[in-house]
Design an enzyme around this catalytic site. Structure first.
Site, PDB file in Angstrom:
ATOM      1  N   SER A   5      51.407  15.966  16.668  1.00 31.31           N
ATOM      2  CA  SER A   5      52.139  15.580  17.924  1.00 31.31           C
ATOM      3  C   SER A   5      51.478  16.352  19.209  1.00 31.31           C
ATOM      4  O   SER A   5      50.918  17.141  19.053  1.00 31.31           O
ATOM      5  CB  SER A   5      53.729  16.174  17.617  1.00 31.31           C
ATOM      6  OG  SER A   5      53.832  17.539  17.739  1.00 31.31           O
ATOM      7  N   GLU A   7      51.872  17.062  23.440  1.00 35.38           N
ATOM      8  CA  GLU A   7      52.915  17.192  24.542  1.00 35.38           C
ATOM      9  C   GLU A   7      52.304  16.804  25.714  1.00 35.38           C
ATOM     10  O   GLU A   7      51.309  17.071  26.217  1.00 35.38           O
ATOM     11  CB  GLU A   7      53.281  18.854  24.477  1.00 35.38           C
ATOM     12  CG  GLU A   7      54.212  19.035  25.580  1.00 35.38           C
ATOM     13  CD  GLU A   7      55.100  20.246  25.283  1.00 35.38           C
ATOM     14  OE1 GLU A   7      55.471  20.776  24.250  1.00 35.38           O
ATOM     15  OE2 GLU A   7      54.881  21.302  26.413  1.00 35.38           O
ATOM     16  N   ASP A  99      63.683  27.513  32.632  1.00 29.51           N
ATOM     17  CA  ASP A  99      63.564  28.884  33.625  1.00 29.51           C
ATOM     18  C   ASP A  99      64.023  28.410  34.827  1.00 29.51           C
ATOM     19  O   ASP A  99      63.685  27.338  35.255  1.00 29.51           O
ATOM     20  CB  ASP A  99      62.012  29.191  33.464  1.00 29.51           C
ATOM     21  CG  ASP A  99      61.631  29.776  32.375  1.00 29.51           C
ATOM     22  OD1 ASP A  99      62.327  30.671  31.682  1.00 29.51           O
ATOM     23  OD2 ASP A  99      60.609  29.262  31.707  1.00 29.51           O
ATOM     24  N   PHE A 206      48.680  30.987  32.543  1.00 30.26           N
ATOM     25  CA  PHE A 206      49.538  30.472  31.851  1.00 30.26           C
ATOM     26  C   PHE A 206      50.005  31.695  30.836  1.00 30.26           C
ATOM     27  O   PHE A 206      51.528  32.054  30.666  1.00 30.26           O
ATOM     28  CB  PHE A 206      49.351  29.377  30.744  1.00 30.26           C
ATOM     29  CG  PHE A 206      49.115  28.122  31.583  1.00 30.26           C
ATOM     30  CD1 PHE A 206      49.791  28.093  32.880  1.00 30.26           C
ATOM     31  CD2 PHE A 206      48.564  27.146  30.880  1.00 30.26           C
ATOM     32  CE1 PHE A 206      49.475  26.734  33.424  1.00 30.26           C
ATOM     33  CE2 PHE A 206      48.503  25.783  31.444  1.00 30.26           C
ATOM     34  CZ  PHE A 206      48.884  25.831  32.863  1.00 30.26           C
ATOM     35  N   HIS A 256      51.395  20.966  16.884  1.00 29.63           N
ATOM     36  CA  HIS A 256      51.961  20.331  18.120  1.00 29.63           C
ATOM     37  C   HIS A 256      50.825  20.731  19.121  1.00 29.63           C
ATOM     38  O   HIS A 256      50.602  22.044  19.505  1.00 29.63           O
ATOM     39  CB  HIS A 256      53.164  20.806  18.684  1.00 29.63           C
ATOM     40  CG  HIS A 256      53.884  20.111  19.750  1.00 29.63           C
ATOM     41  ND1 HIS A 256      54.455  19.103  19.922  1.00 29.63           N
ATOM     42  CD2 HIS A 256      53.926  20.844  20.960  1.00 29.63           C
ATOM     43  CE1 HIS A 256      54.890  18.810  21.076  1.00 29.63           C
ATOM     44  NE2 HIS A 256      54.607  19.795  21.698  1.00 29.63           N
TER      45      HIS A 256
HETATM   46  P1  FAD Z   1      66.489  30.681  24.524  1.00 27.63           P
HETATM   47  O1  FAD Z   1      66.319  30.275  23.106  1.00 27.63           O
HETATM   48  O2  FAD Z   1      67.686  30.324  25.309  1.00 27.63           O
HETATM   49  O3  FAD Z   1      66.141  31.912  24.751  1.00 27.63           O
HETATM   50  C1  FAD Z   1      65.865  32.490  26.193  1.00 27.63           C
HETATM   51  C2  FAD Z   1      65.895  34.161  25.925  1.00 27.63           C
HETATM   52  O4  FAD Z   1      66.943  34.439  25.965  1.00 27.63           O
HETATM   53  C3  FAD Z   1      64.996  34.865  24.905  1.00 27.63           C
HETATM   54  O5  FAD Z   1      64.716  35.931  25.392  1.00 27.63           O
HETATM   55  C4  FAD Z   1      66.441  35.024  23.927  1.00 27.63           C
HETATM   56  O6  FAD Z   1      65.944  36.047  22.798  1.00 27.63           O
HETATM   57  C5  FAD Z   1      67.393  35.106  25.050  1.00 27.63           C
HETATM   58  N1  FAD Z   1      68.715  35.148  24.361  1.00 27.63           N
HETATM   59  C6  FAD Z   1      69.136  34.124  23.914  1.00 27.63           C
HETATM   60  N2  FAD Z   1      70.511  34.118  23.600  1.00 27.63           N
HETATM   61  C7  FAD Z   1      70.869  35.192  24.306  1.00 27.63           C
HETATM   62  C8  FAD Z   1      72.206  35.852  24.251  1.00 27.63           C
HETATM   63  N3  FAD Z   1      73.236  35.341  23.721  1.00 27.63           N
HETATM   64  N4  FAD Z   1      72.404  37.094  24.713  1.00 27.63           N
HETATM   65  C9  FAD Z   1      71.086  37.735  25.295  1.00 27.63           C
HETATM   66  N5  FAD Z   1      69.914  37.113  25.191  1.00 27.63           N
HETATM   67  C10 FAD Z   1      69.983  36.143  24.489  1.00 27.63           C
HETATM   68  N6  FAD Z   1      60.477  25.033  29.893  1.00 27.63           N
HETATM   69  C11 FAD Z   1      60.827  23.868  30.746  1.00 27.63           C
HETATM   70  O7  FAD Z   1      61.339  24.088  31.738  1.00 27.63           O
HETATM   71  N7  FAD Z   1      60.583  22.436  30.376  1.00 27.63           N
HETATM   72  C12 FAD Z   1      60.080  22.149  29.351  1.00 27.63           C
HETATM   73  O8  FAD Z   1      59.934  20.913  28.957  1.00 27.63           O
HETATM   74  C13 FAD Z   1      59.595  23.361  28.165  1.00 27.63           C
HETATM   75  N8  FAD Z   1      58.984  22.961  26.924  1.00 27.63           N
HETATM   76  C14 FAD Z   1      58.730  23.914  26.093  1.00 27.63           C
HETATM   77  C15 FAD Z   1      58.268  23.529  24.846  1.00 27.63           C
HETATM   78  C16 FAD Z   1      58.219  24.361  23.878  1.00 27.63           C
HETATM   79  C17 FAD Z   1      57.589  23.970  22.542  1.00 27.63           C
HETATM   80  C18 FAD Z   1      58.216  25.685  24.244  1.00 27.63           C
HETATM   81  C19 FAD Z   1      57.868  26.872  23.206  1.00 27.63           C
HETATM   82  C20 FAD Z   1      58.581  26.093  25.455  1.00 27.63           C
HETATM   83  C21 FAD Z   1      59.119  25.397  26.375  1.00 27.63           C
HETATM   84  N9  FAD Z   1      59.402  25.540  27.720  1.00 27.63           N
HETATM   85  C22 FAD Z   1      59.918  24.408  28.706  1.00 27.63           C
HETATM   86  C23 FAD Z   1      59.782  26.839  28.255  1.00 27.63           C
HETATM   87  C24 FAD Z   1      60.866  27.469  27.823  1.00 27.63           C
HETATM   88  O9  FAD Z   1      62.050  26.943  28.777  1.00 27.63           O
HETATM   89  C25 FAD Z   1      61.104  28.956  28.413  1.00 27.63           C
HETATM   90  O10 FAD Z   1      60.169  29.653  27.327  1.00 27.63           O
HETATM   91  C26 FAD Z   1      62.395  29.685  28.682  1.00 27.63           C
HETATM   92  O11 FAD Z   1      62.301  30.993  29.109  1.00 27.63           O
HETATM   93  C27 FAD Z   1      63.230  29.810  27.137  1.00 27.63           C
HETATM   94  O12 FAD Z   1      63.667  28.681  26.602  1.00 27.63           O
HETATM   95  P2  FAD Z   1      64.314  28.848  25.018  1.00 27.63           P
HETATM   96  O13 FAD Z   1      64.706  27.261  24.761  1.00 27.63           O
HETATM   97  O14 FAD Z   1      63.468  29.319  24.063  1.00 27.63           O
HETATM   98  O15 FAD Z   1      65.469  29.873  25.597  1.00 27.63           O
END
Ligand code: FAD
Length: 274
Positions: A5, A7, A99, A206, A256
């Site tokens: 895939s 991105e 973020d 990055f 990916h």
């Molecule tokens: P989460 O899974 O919510 O985790 C975030 C942090 O919070 C982690 O450190 C986790 O351990 C911690 N955490 C989770 N739950 C709790 C809790 N209950 N209490 C305390 N801590 C907790 N960003 C964008 O803005 N747009 C995009 O399109 C985008 N695409 C991405 C695609 C991929 C494949 C990847 C790997 C990243 C992408 N990102 C994107 C970046 C991503 O949004 C960031 O890495 C962001 O900081 C974390 O997102 P997450 O979904 O992993 O968050």
């Protein structure tokens, strides 16, 4: 070849649109399983992502998966996006927290990706195949690796079907992460995210932001090439192809590619895999 895939990020200017068109036309020839389009937190690309999804499906017949984030957004806004993506025919979502952009203070209605997955399942049932993010080298904000794994588990238990990893250049980090996930009783596919290297200073920037480690032996060679971009590209393609070979041999269920909307760096890696 395994399922692959690609991105993309959503183009905002005519120049960027032309670039994505060129890239999509070239990468389509690799018959990707799907392509995905990132989403900027806080509404900065609110309309650009759906527009790109529609374009990639309509013009190139690609199965296109939008990324969706909850940071800075309300439930109502997310509900609206889900409705729009259903109308555009999307069946897969890459679901993330996102973020908070600098200057923005409100995190939004949902705090973490597991809450967003739960919300999407409550709103749309099984309509979407949901991918979430995984971090073989740990998310930089996690308290520790155990807490990060516990968070990953929450996302799967909320209804994720699969995961895509943050990029990394150390295959052992991936294999170890997959082992830990399996030991935690989770069996969803975890597809490695692959970042081709064609511009070393960009990748270094990055990597500092997202916590991906560039092994010293790679960094030192890259630095030694300096402005010799042809050598940087050739060495980068070889290093990343070698990583992909190890991942495939070790059982990775797909690859990916983070394309940054460029075809060549990704194609250079793929060419070395066949
Ligand atoms: P989460 O899974 O919510 O985790 C975030 C942090 O919070 C982690 O450190 C986790 O351990 C911690 N955490 C989770 N739950 C709790 C809790 N209950 N209490 C305390 N801590 C907790 N960003 C964008 O803005 N747009 C995009 O399109 C985008 N695409 C991405 C695609 C991929 C494949 C990847 C790997 C990243 C992408 N990102 C994107 C970046 C991503 O949004 C960031 O890495 C962001 O900081 C974390 O997102 P997450 O979904 O992993 O968050």
């Amino acid at each position: 070849m395994l399922p692959i895939s690609f991105e993309f990020y959503p183009p905002k200017t005519d120049e960027q649109r032309a670039q994505l068109n060129k890239t999509a036309a070239r990468l389509k020839q690799q018959s990707p399983d799907y392509v995905s389009v990132t989403f900027g937190a806080g509404g900065s690309t609110l309309s650009h992502t759906p527009e790109a999804i529609q374009h990639l499906r309509g013009e190139y017949g690609l199965s296109a998966a939008p990324h969706i984030t909850c940071m800075g957004g309300s439930r109502e806004e997310i509900r609206g996006l889900l409705k729009l993506y259903r109308a555009l025919g999307a069946r897969r979502l890459v679901t993330l927290r996102g973020d908070l952009p600098s200057g923005m203070v409100s995190p939004g209605d949902l705090r973490y990706a597991n809450e967003l997955v739960e919300f999407i399942r409550a709103e749309t049932g099984d309509h979407f195949h949901i991918e979430v993010a995984a971090y073989p080298e740990m998310h930089p904000q996690a308290r520790d690796a155990h807490a990060d794994l516990a968070n990953f588990k929450r996302k799967v238990e909320a209804g994720a079907n699969g995961a895509i990893t943050q990029y990394f250049y150390n295959a052992d980090a991936y294999f170890r992460f997959v082992e830990d996930v399996r030991a935690a009783g989770l069996d969803i596919p975890i597809v490695p995210g692959i970042m081709p290297i064609s511009n070393f200073s960009q990748i270094r920037r990055f990597s500092e932001m997202c916590g991906a480690e560039i092994p010293r032996w790679i960094a030192q060679r890259m630095l030694a090439y300096g402005d010799d971009t042809a050598s940087v590209r050739e060495f980068g393609a070889e290093v990343v192809a070698q990583l992909c070979r190890r991942l495939i041999e070790g059982g990775a269920p797909g690859l990916h590619f983070y394309t940054l909307n460029l075809a060549k760096p990704t194609l250079n890696v793929i060419a070395k895999l066949s």
